[in-house]
Design an enzyme around this catalytic site. Structure first.
Site, short mmCIF file in Angstrom:
data_model
loop_
_atom_site.label_atom_id
_atom_site.label_comp_id
_atom_site.label_asym_id
_atom_site.label_seq_id
_atom_site.Cartn_x
_atom_site.Cartn_y
_atom_site.Cartn_z
N GLU A 75 1.29 -1.05 0.13
CA GLU A 75 0.37 -0.34 -0.11
C GLU A 75 0.54 1.30 0.59
O GLU A 75 1.02 2.29 -0.81
CB GLU A 75 -0.98 0.49 1.39
CG GLU A 75 -1.70 -1.06 0.96
CD GLU A 75 -1.81 -2.39 1.03
OE1 GLU A 75 -2.92 -3.21 0.95
OE2 GLU A 75 -0.69 -2.78 1.69
N HIS A 144 -10.56 -6.38 9.50
CA HIS A 144 -10.81 -5.90 8.31
C HIS A 144 -12.33 -5.59 7.92
O HIS A 144 -13.12 -5.10 8.13
CB HIS A 144 -10.64 -6.92 7.53
CG HIS A 144 -9.92 -7.66 7.32
ND1 HIS A 144 -8.73 -7.03 5.99
CD2 HIS A 144 -9.68 -8.60 7.41
CE1 HIS A 144 -7.47 -8.27 6.22
NE2 HIS A 144 -8.11 -9.17 6.61
#
Length: 463
Positions: A75, A144
């Site tokens: 990322e 998540h």
């Protein structure tokens, strides 16, 4: 619905088409790619796999690998590449799979994208759009299921959006791409399958203001993103109880639309803020603080918050549901806020109760602000000194005294002498902190420091 139907071409048709939140996002990306050659999409699995949530499914075949770019699982690397492309004049759309992975790119977002305009003396804009999935409700457990929008709304230099409707999912992206500064779009994972209809010519929408999704007069329910549907369900339940709730969708989390928020509170005089994030340090706390700062005198009750439980998100469905804001909790908070209006001085004072009037005082307008509070006290027969301090009287509690505890002490000024129906009601001197409670003669009190020159005397005895 096809992408051709949703291009930027001006269309006057009012035809409605069936779609979902996921398809609306896909058509928004398709339209952006068609309208501007500088736009491209990059992220993990956005190409051959079609995106982790199938938002970009089919776009690789339509636009090719130059504009739909699969990236390595890093990322920090691909968000940094997006920042560089934006500085070079491109209009990148960077997709981060879920919000927790964005923490791996936080340095790029906070220290580069958000600060470069300032650190370059206004020379370097970063027209970057970062999309990410947020929220719980999908049984993907603690790692998540975060709702970290409030964290990013803390950062100056970026804009934070939370589309909660099909129209916003369809229209926010193009407007965000026109912004010269970084824009983060948080898409709640539970909304992707949400069905609905949109006009065939749906297009860009405003990204600066909040929206009133349901008008009401009794309480403002303020929310955003994935909790909008739950909040609307709570408003429907409250309507069955005769409580007319107004629902405000924030839409933009940074900057917040203070005008719409305070305007709603001014109409309803009560506020309940619903936020899926953790309660401590939450976006809901910021909204409540702004209400207190800007609309305090419009409130008839303390602002309420309904937030997610402060625990790692459980995996079992029943525990996950228990950890999220539920309609029942929102209804309970709204009832508490509205219920404060029903507190009356005594059981026999409920006549004349109505909206806009003080309970138990028929035909008397409820005036807000300091003067209104003094007037309401006078109507209940309170006795006050020149500074407005309550000396005695009926008060709000049945047969009791205003602003004193069970021991007869004023919360800030010490003990009272109480006559309870006969005799004198006396307040001790500020200079005599050891003034004992209980009956004393006027002769004894006349020798107290209160009678010294320049110190006002005691109030007259109550008849």
């Amino acid at each position: 619905m096809t992408g051709t139907e949703m291009t930027g071409t001006e269309v006057t048709s009012t035809e409605m088409v069936k779609t979902t939140y996921r398809e609306a996002m896909r058509d928004a990306i398709r339209e952006a790619l068609q309208r501007d050659d500088r736009v491209f999409l990059m992220g993990e699995d956005v190409g051959r796999y079609g995106g982790c949530f199938a938002v970009s499914l089919g776009l690789l075949a339509e636009f090719g690998p130059e504009r739909i770019r699969d990236t390595p699982l890093s990322e920090s690397a691909f968000v940094g590449a997006g920042i560089g492309a934006a500085l070079a004049g491109m209009r990148p759309i960077v997709e981060i799979m879920t919000v927790n992975f964005s923490l791996l790119a936080l340095d790029q977002i906070m220290n580069n994208a958000a600060t470069l305009l300032h650190m370059s003396g206004g020379q370097c804009n970063v027209p970057l759009v970062i999309r990410m999935t947020t929220g719980a409700g999908r049984q993907v457990a603690a790692q998540h299921s975060h709702s970290l929008e409030g964290w990013y709304a803390h950062i100056p230099g970026i804009r934070v959006l939370a589309p909660a409707t099909l129209a916003d999912a369809r229209g926010m992206l193009w407007t965000a791409l026109q912004d010269p500064d970084p824009v983060l779009i948080f898409e709640h994972g539970s909304l992707y399958n949400m069905p609905g209809t949109l006009p065939a010519d749906a297009g860009a929408v405003d990204i600066r203001s909040a929206a009133v999704r349901r008008a009401g007069t009794d309480v403002s329910l303020i929310t955003y993103g994935g909790t909008l549907g739950t909040t609307c369900a709570a408003a429907d339940a409250l309507a069955g109880d005769g409580i007319d709730a107004e629902v405000v969708d924030l839409r933009s989390l940074r900057p917040l639309d203070d005008e719409t928020i305070t305007g709603s509170v001014a109409r309803t005089h009560r506020a309940v803020v619903v936020d899926e994030g953790w309660r401590t340090g939450s976006l809901a706390a910021e909204v409540c603080a702004r209400i207190m700062e800007q609309a305090f005198w419009d409130l008839d009750a303390p602002a309420e918050r309904v937030c997610g439980a402060e625990v790692p998100m459980p995996y079992p469905r029943h525990l996950e549901e228990a950890a999220l804001p539920r309609a029942e909790a929102i209804v309970a908070a709204a009832r508490r806020a509205v219920g404060l209006r029903d507190r009356v001085p005594d059981a026999g004072a409920r006549r004349g109760h109505g909206r806009g009037h003080h309970p138990g005082v028929a035909g008397q307008a409820w005036r807000r602000g300091p003067q209104g509070r003094r007037d309401r006290g006078r109507r209940h027969g309170e006795v006050r000194d020149r500074g407005g301090v309550v000396l005695g009287g009926q008060g709000r509690a049945a047969g009791g005294w205003r602003r004193r505890d069970r021991a007869g002490r004023h919360p800030a000024r010490g003990p009272y002498r109480t006559g309870r129906g006969t005799g004198a009601t006396r307040r001790p001197s500020r200079r005599n902190a050891t003034h004992p409670p209980g009956p004393q003669s006027r002769a004894a009190s006349s020798a107290s420091p209160r009678t010294a020159p320049g110190v006002p005397g005691d109030p007259p005895p109550r008849a």
